[in-house]
Design an enzyme around this catalytic site. Structure first.
Site, PDB file in Angstrom:
ATOM      1  CB  VAL A 199      -0.974  -0.016   1.204  1.00  0.00           C
ATOM      2  CG1 VAL A 199      -1.589   1.345   1.445  1.00  0.00           C
ATOM      3  CG2 VAL A 199      -2.079  -1.029   0.931  1.00  0.00           C
ATOM      4  CG  ASP A 242       9.559  -0.063   5.369  1.00  0.00           C
ATOM      5  OD1 ASP A 242       8.447  -0.190   4.814  1.00  0.00           O
ATOM      6  OD2 ASP A 242       9.987  -0.867   6.237  1.00  0.00           O
ATOM      7  CB  THR A 286      -7.151  -1.964   7.017  1.00  0.00           C
ATOM      8  OG1 THR A 286      -7.067  -1.726   5.618  1.00  0.00           O
ATOM      9  CG2 THR A 286      -8.560  -2.400   7.398  1.00  0.00           C
ATOM     10  CG  LEU A 336      -4.191  -0.404  -3.079  1.00  0.00           C
ATOM     11  CD1 LEU A 336      -3.585  -1.788  -3.074  1.00  0.00           C
ATOM     12  CD2 LEU A 336      -3.097   0.630  -3.274  1.00  0.00           C
ATOM     13  CB  CYS A 362      -7.231  -7.261   2.669  1.00  0.00           C
ATOM     14  SG  CYS A 362      -5.930  -6.067   2.347  1.00  0.00           S
TER      15      CYS A 362
HETATM   16  P1  NAD Z   1       3.149  -4.658   4.022  1.00  0.00           P
HETATM   17  O1  NAD Z   1       3.438  -5.697   5.046  1.00  0.00           O
HETATM   18  O2  NAD Z   1       3.377  -4.962   2.584  1.00  0.00           O
HETATM   19  O3  NAD Z   1       3.961  -3.328   4.340  1.00  0.00           O
HETATM   20  C1  NAD Z   1       4.044  -2.758   5.604  1.00  0.00           C
HETATM   21  C2  NAD Z   1       5.394  -2.033   5.688  1.00  0.00           C
HETATM   22  O4  NAD Z   1       5.449  -1.273   6.895  1.00  0.00           O
HETATM   23  C3  NAD Z   1       6.597  -2.969   5.717  1.00  0.00           C
HETATM   24  O5  NAD Z   1       7.503  -2.633   4.681  1.00  0.00           O
HETATM   25  C4  NAD Z   1       7.206  -2.727   7.099  1.00  0.00           C
HETATM   26  O6  NAD Z   1       8.630  -2.862   7.115  1.00  0.00           O
HETATM   27  C5  NAD Z   1       6.777  -1.307   7.361  1.00  0.00           C
HETATM   28  N1  NAD Z   1       6.844  -0.884   8.758  1.00  0.00           N
HETATM   29  C6  NAD Z   1       6.455  -1.551   9.857  1.00  0.00           C
HETATM   30  N2  NAD Z   1       6.684  -0.818  10.955  1.00  0.00           N
HETATM   31  C7  NAD Z   1       7.214   0.342  10.542  1.00  0.00           C
HETATM   32  C8  NAD Z   1       7.658   1.527  11.209  1.00  0.00           C
HETATM   33  N3  NAD Z   1       7.594   1.631  12.540  1.00  0.00           N
HETATM   34  N4  NAD Z   1       8.153   2.529  10.467  1.00  0.00           N
HETATM   35  C9  NAD Z   1       8.236   2.424   9.132  1.00  0.00           C
HETATM   36  N5  NAD Z   1       7.830   1.332   8.449  1.00  0.00           N
HETATM   37  C10 NAD Z   1       7.323   0.316   9.140  1.00  0.00           C
HETATM   38  O7  NAD Z   1       1.625  -4.259   4.277  1.00  0.00           O
HETATM   39  P2  NAD Z   1       0.546  -3.756   3.188  1.00  0.00           P
HETATM   40  O8  NAD Z   1      -0.008  -4.922   2.469  1.00  0.00           O
HETATM   41  O9  NAD Z   1       1.112  -2.618   2.445  1.00  0.00           O
HETATM   42  O10 NAD Z   1      -0.593  -3.224   4.159  1.00  0.00           O
HETATM   43  C11 NAD Z   1      -0.442  -2.039   4.906  1.00  0.00           C
HETATM   44  C12 NAD Z   1      -1.798  -1.651   5.460  1.00  0.00           C
HETATM   45  O11 NAD Z   1      -2.691  -1.344   4.394  1.00  0.00           O
HETATM   46  C13 NAD Z   1      -2.486  -2.753   6.276  1.00  0.00           C
HETATM   47  O12 NAD Z   1      -3.197  -2.173   7.313  1.00  0.00           O
HETATM   48  C14 NAD Z   1      -3.439  -3.369   5.264  1.00  0.00           C
HETATM   49  O13 NAD Z   1      -4.545  -3.968   5.867  1.00  0.00           O
HETATM   50  C15 NAD Z   1      -3.866  -2.148   4.476  1.00  0.00           C
HETATM   51  N6  NAD Z   1      -4.323  -2.449   3.118  1.00  0.00           N
HETATM   52  C16 NAD Z   1      -3.663  -3.364   2.364  1.00  0.00           C
HETATM   53  C17 NAD Z   1      -4.088  -3.615   1.058  1.00  0.00           C
HETATM   54  C18 NAD Z   1      -3.373  -4.629   0.215  1.00  0.00           C
HETATM   55  O14 NAD Z   1      -3.916  -5.019  -0.813  1.00  0.00           O
HETATM   56  N7  NAD Z   1      -2.185  -5.081   0.591  1.00  0.00           N
HETATM   57  C19 NAD Z   1      -5.184  -2.915   0.524  1.00  0.00           C
HETATM   58  C20 NAD Z   1      -5.818  -1.970   1.318  1.00  0.00           C
HETATM   59  C21 NAD Z   1      -5.377  -1.742   2.622  1.00  0.00           C
END
Ligand code: NAD
Length: 432
Positions: A11, A30, A121, A152, A262
């Site tokens: 995301v 990150d 989320t 997305l 998700c």
């Molecule tokens: P992801 O695991 O791909 O990415 C999360 C990132 O956050 C990782 O790179 C991690 O290293 C980083 N992170 C963790 N702690 C951190 C900190 N303290 N400082 C900086 N970076 C940090 O997760 P994602 O799939 O991108 O999902 C992120 C959020 O978006 C979740 O809440 C998910 O539910 C929501 N979401 C995801 C999607 C999807 O399709 N993947 C769609 C809509 C919403």
């Protein structure tokens, strides 16, 4: 406008890149140093169609950069997006550790008014928690907390972000609304609806949407199961239902059960939220149970056409939870592969993008180079994820490679009669 995106996963990376494409100056931060180093070298750590070109273009234009230095990113930004993971804890609740950590860091580093936007989320009440952290730890500066959930889909994330059905903005005060509208201003040109509401409603919109979609998938999977018992064709049923405008045709495709990062965790989290408030979200709990049942019943289909699995070799095509992504989190394939191994089958597997991720979590699986290599020596082939390259398989070539002639098509890609006419045993989902 300067923007900081905290969390550079599926995301955060897509959102940050697309906002840079909208003309914002974005720094994606990150804690994962390897990820940031890779991005700085021009390597995209995830598979997402169209993303690589967009990242390169915006980096070249000087609008997009990657860093582990949250302090200077916060100091130089007006809006800070939180896009870190919110995985499920063992009790089903959303783990807000990373959100909390980021809020604490923002409070520590803020050097003026900041708009803090939750993209992750999160359960209703998280915005309030973020606000308490910010204001409790930094009384010197003002903050506006915004909930801006993301809709997305992996595999079409860039297109989805650039052409969303709606943008949801939840806030307690008016001040950040103009800033959010400026950030998303290109979407006005394509008349994207903006829902401006309070933080709690915005947070609930995301869970309600994912919950509803999960119910729809579980519903059609249960109909598919009934179709098998009564000799009906789920595709005719779904079409007949979907043409009713009150129902709609989307998300009526039967399969091996929903997975991904998700739906499984968001359904658990909203059910948990209800329980904490002394309620039960009965429909969601039923959708979760139905999904488990659907995943569990797939192995029976394989056994039905391949016979007892002890000592047999089964090829699994597709490991990602859906096509066009390398994400294998909660993928139905993982469950199917585990069930096959438990019954003593040897498993060969291939996925066009998810092999690297799969190798880390699937011991004992032989990974193949392509679909035909995957089929080598197999008694049966399971089509678990409908990647385009599995849609026009050469059955003659498969026959030469395989020991048996059995296809378990968990995405109903093929016409059962055509496959059977080639002398193969075929099983789909919900096809009488
Ligand atoms: P992801 O695991 O791909 O990415 C999360 C990132 O956050 C990782 O790179 C991690 O290293 C980083 N992170 C963790 N702690 C951190 C900190 N303290 N400082 C900086 N970076 C940090 O997760 P994602 O799939 O991108 O999902 C992120 C959020 O978006 C979740 O809440 C998910 O539910 C929501 N979401 C995801 C999607 C999807 O399709 N993947 C769609 C809509 C919403």
């Amino acid at each position: 406008m300067n923007i900081c995106m905290v969390g550079t996963g599926y995301v955060g990376l897509v959102t940050g890149t697309c906002l840079a494409d909208f003309g914002m100056n974005v720094v994606c931060v990150d804690v994962d140093e390897k990820k940031i180093e890779a991005l700085q070298r021009g390597h995209i750590p995830i598979y997402e169609p169209g993303l690589e070109e967009l990242v390169a273009r915006n980096e070249r234009a000087g609008r997009l950069s990657f860093s582990t230095d949250l302090k200077s990113a916060v100091e130089s930004s007006v809006a800070i997006f939180i896009a870190v993971g919110t995985p499920a804890l063992p009790d089903g609740s959303a783990d807000l550790t990373y959100v909390r950590q980021v809020a604490e860091s923002i409070a520590e580093h803020a050097n003026g008014y900041k708009v803090v936007v939750t993209k992750s989320t999160v359960p209703t009440g998280t915005g309030r928690m973020v606000e308490e952290i910010l204001k409790g730890r930094n009384g010197r500066h003002e903050f506006s907390v915004v909930s801006n959930p993301e809709f997305l889909r992996e595999g079409s994330a860039v297109a989805d972000f650039l052409r969303p059905d709606r943008v949801v903005i939840g806030t307690r005060d008016e001040r950040p609304v103009a800033i959010m509208k400026e950030i998303y201003s290109p979407l006005y040109l394509i008349e994207t609806p903006f829902i401006v509401t309070d933080v709690e409603s915005a947070e609930m919109i995301k869970y309600a949407s994912n919950g509803f979609l999960s119910v729809k998938i579980s519903f059609i999977n249960e109909i598919a199961s009934l179709c098998e018992l009564v000799g009906a064709d789920v595709h005719a049923v779904a079409r007949g239902m979907g043409l009713d405008k009150r129902i709609g045709p989307k998300f009526l495709h039967p399969g091996p059960g929903f997975g991904g990062s998700c739906f499984p965790k968001d359904t658990q989290a909203v059910a948990d939220l209800a329980r904490r408030l002394g309620e039960r979200f009965e429909i969601i709990e039923a959708a979760i149970l139905a999904n488990e049942k659907t995943k569990a019943r797939m192995i029976g289909k394989i056994e039905k056409i391949a016979g007892p699995l002890e000592g047999k070799t089964v090829g699994v095509l597709g490991i990602s939870f859906k096509p066009a992504t390398d994400d294998i989190r909660e993928s139905a394939s993982l469950r199917i592969i585990g069930d096959l191994q438990e019954r003593g089958a040897k498993v060969r597997a291939f996925d066009p993008a998810a092999m690297e991720n799969a190798r880390n979590v699937l011991p004992g699986v032989t990974f193949a180079r392509d679909a035909y290599d995957c089929a080598a020596g197999c008694d049966a082939l399971v089509l678990a994820t409908e990647w385009n390259e599995f849609r026009a398989l050469d059955f003659g070539r498969l026959e030469k490679a395989m020991k048996g002639r059995a296809l378990v098509d968990l995405r109903n890609v093929y016409d059962p009669e055509e496959v059977r006419a080639l002398g193969w045993a075929y099983a789909g989902v919900g096809r009488g």
